[in-house]
Write an enzyme that holds these catalytic residues in place. Structure first.
Site, PDB file in Angstrom:
ATOM      1  N   HIS A  14     -37.106   8.786 -19.062  1.00 34.35           N
ATOM      2  CA  HIS A  14     -36.913   9.840 -17.971  1.00 34.35           C
ATOM      3  C   HIS A  14     -37.388   9.300 -16.579  1.00 34.35           C
ATOM      4  O   HIS A  14     -36.845   9.989 -15.599  1.00 34.35           O
ATOM      5  CB  HIS A  14     -37.202  11.275 -18.286  1.00 34.35           C
ATOM      6  CG  HIS A  14     -36.368  12.239 -18.292  1.00 34.35           C
ATOM      7  ND1 HIS A  14     -35.088  12.258 -18.264  1.00 34.35           N
ATOM      8  CD2 HIS A  14     -36.422  13.728 -18.430  1.00 34.35           C
ATOM      9  CE1 HIS A  14     -34.138  13.106 -17.939  1.00 34.35           C
ATOM     10  NE2 HIS A  14     -35.220  14.342 -18.183  1.00 34.35           N
ATOM     11  N   ASN A  33     -36.691  19.470 -13.734  1.00 35.87           N
ATOM     12  CA  ASN A  33     -35.604  20.445 -13.639  1.00 35.87           C
ATOM     13  C   ASN A  33     -35.791  21.213 -12.594  1.00 35.87           C
ATOM     14  O   ASN A  33     -34.714  22.134 -12.110  1.00 35.87           O
ATOM     15  CB  ASN A  33     -36.098  21.682 -14.780  1.00 35.87           C
ATOM     16  CG  ASN A  33     -35.653  21.204 -16.494  1.00 35.87           C
ATOM     17  OD1 ASN A  33     -35.592  19.914 -16.461  1.00 35.87           O
ATOM     18  ND2 ASN A  33     -36.135  22.006 -17.066  1.00 35.87           N
ATOM     19  N   ASP A  78     -31.940   8.121 -14.885  1.00 39.76           N
ATOM     20  CA  ASP A  78     -31.560   7.590 -16.157  1.00 39.76           C
ATOM     21  C   ASP A  78     -30.367   8.308 -16.728  1.00 39.76           C
ATOM     22  O   ASP A  78     -30.106   9.151 -16.313  1.00 39.76           O
ATOM     23  CB  ASP A  78     -32.871   8.135 -17.153  1.00 39.76           C
ATOM     24  CG  ASP A  78     -32.957   9.612 -17.310  1.00 39.76           C
ATOM     25  OD1 ASP A  78     -33.144  10.213 -16.045  1.00 39.76           O
ATOM     26  OD2 ASP A  78     -32.784  10.256 -18.433  1.00 39.76           O
ATOM     27  N   ASN A  93     -30.711  17.477 -16.428  1.00 44.49           N
ATOM     28  CA  ASN A  93     -31.371  18.588 -15.789  1.00 44.49           C
ATOM     29  C   ASN A  93     -31.709  18.089 -14.327  1.00 44.49           C
ATOM     30  O   ASN A  93     -31.538  19.049 -13.551  1.00 44.49           O
ATOM     31  CB  ASN A  93     -32.722  18.955 -16.576  1.00 44.49           C
ATOM     32  CG  ASN A  93     -31.960  19.681 -17.851  1.00 44.49           C
ATOM     33  OD1 ASN A  93     -31.092  20.185 -17.956  1.00 44.49           O
ATOM     34  ND2 ASN A  93     -32.889  19.434 -18.733  1.00 44.49           N
TER      35      ASN A  93
END
Length: 239
Positions: A19, A66, A91, A112
């Site tokens: 991530h 997020n 990513d 997200n």
């Protein structure tokens, strides 16, 4: 002016996660191109520099993935930028590891970080999609992207980051095709041409008894101490 955003999560715990490949890309750009030191700004870390005549601000949101849009929206409003002036490095599970694609606008595909950016600035920003592969099952995706890159991914990951750095000037100039070509050259270097097989009438002569045998060479000695893996050396650069 352009705003380039790398997505990731703050802290050592997440530094080598799939991530966090967006953070890794911006760190490489800042290091290779002499950008200003990172400073706290816009709920993130900001660095400034130039690619040719283009002034580029690098932003790593420190809000956790997020809530990335909070940081991006704040920076965009401060610099009076429009959404197309923003490029997000992130990513991408729908691309195989080591694949990279550029995209202008579009949906967030459940990512997200992109979802949050959509909420704050809309969908009309550019993206650099950096493939990390898919675990095969939808329910396994959160654990997959929050897991460190395995050691065997170290080589292609380093090549991708080097390629992004190589082509950064092209991306800043608006030429996504040349940028992707620069990355591809790192990931798939050209192979030397194979020499044609010798014909029957010009085969090399057999060595004579007086031919000198090649002198054997010793293997290089292993360095003392515990060697670091290629992935560990790469991750250490971003700490």
């Amino acid at each position: 002016m352009q705003l380039w955003v790398g997505l990731g999560n703050p802290g050592e715990k997440y530094a080598a996660n799939r991530h966090n490949i967006g953070f890794m890309a911006l760190d490489r750009l800042a290091d290779d191109h002499g950008f200003a030191p990172w400073r706290a700004k816009f709920q993130g870390e900001l660095s400034e520099g130039r690619f040719g005549s283009e002034r580029v601000m690098l932003l790593k949101p420190m809000t956790f993935m997020n809530l990335s849009g909070q940081s991006v929206g704040e920076a965009m409003r401060f610099f009076k930028l429009d959404a197309p002036d923003v490029t997000v490095f992130h990513d991408e599970i729908d691309l195989a590891p080591g694949k990279l694609r550029c995209k202008a606008g579009g949906g967030h595909a459940g990512h997200n970080g992109l979802r949050s950016i959509h909420e704050h600035i809309g969908p009309h920003y550019d993206r650099v999609r950096m493939g990390v592969g898919h675990p095969g099952r939808k329910e396994a995706v959160p654990g997959w992207v929050l897991r460190d890159f395995p050691k065997h991914d170290a080589d292609w990951l380093d090549d991708m980051l080097r390629g992004i750095s190589d082509g950064a000037g092209e991306l800043a100039a608006g030429d996504a095709g040349r940028f992707m070509n620069a990355v591809a050259r790192r990931l798939q270097p050209s192979r030397p041409e194979k020499k044609p097989a010798p014909k029957a009438d010009d085969s090399p002569a057999k060595p004579t008894a007086t031919s000198a045998a090649p002198t054997p060479t010793a293997d290089p000695a292993e360095p003392e101490g515990e060697p670091r893996s290629p992935l560990q050396r790469l991750v250490d650069k971003f700490r």
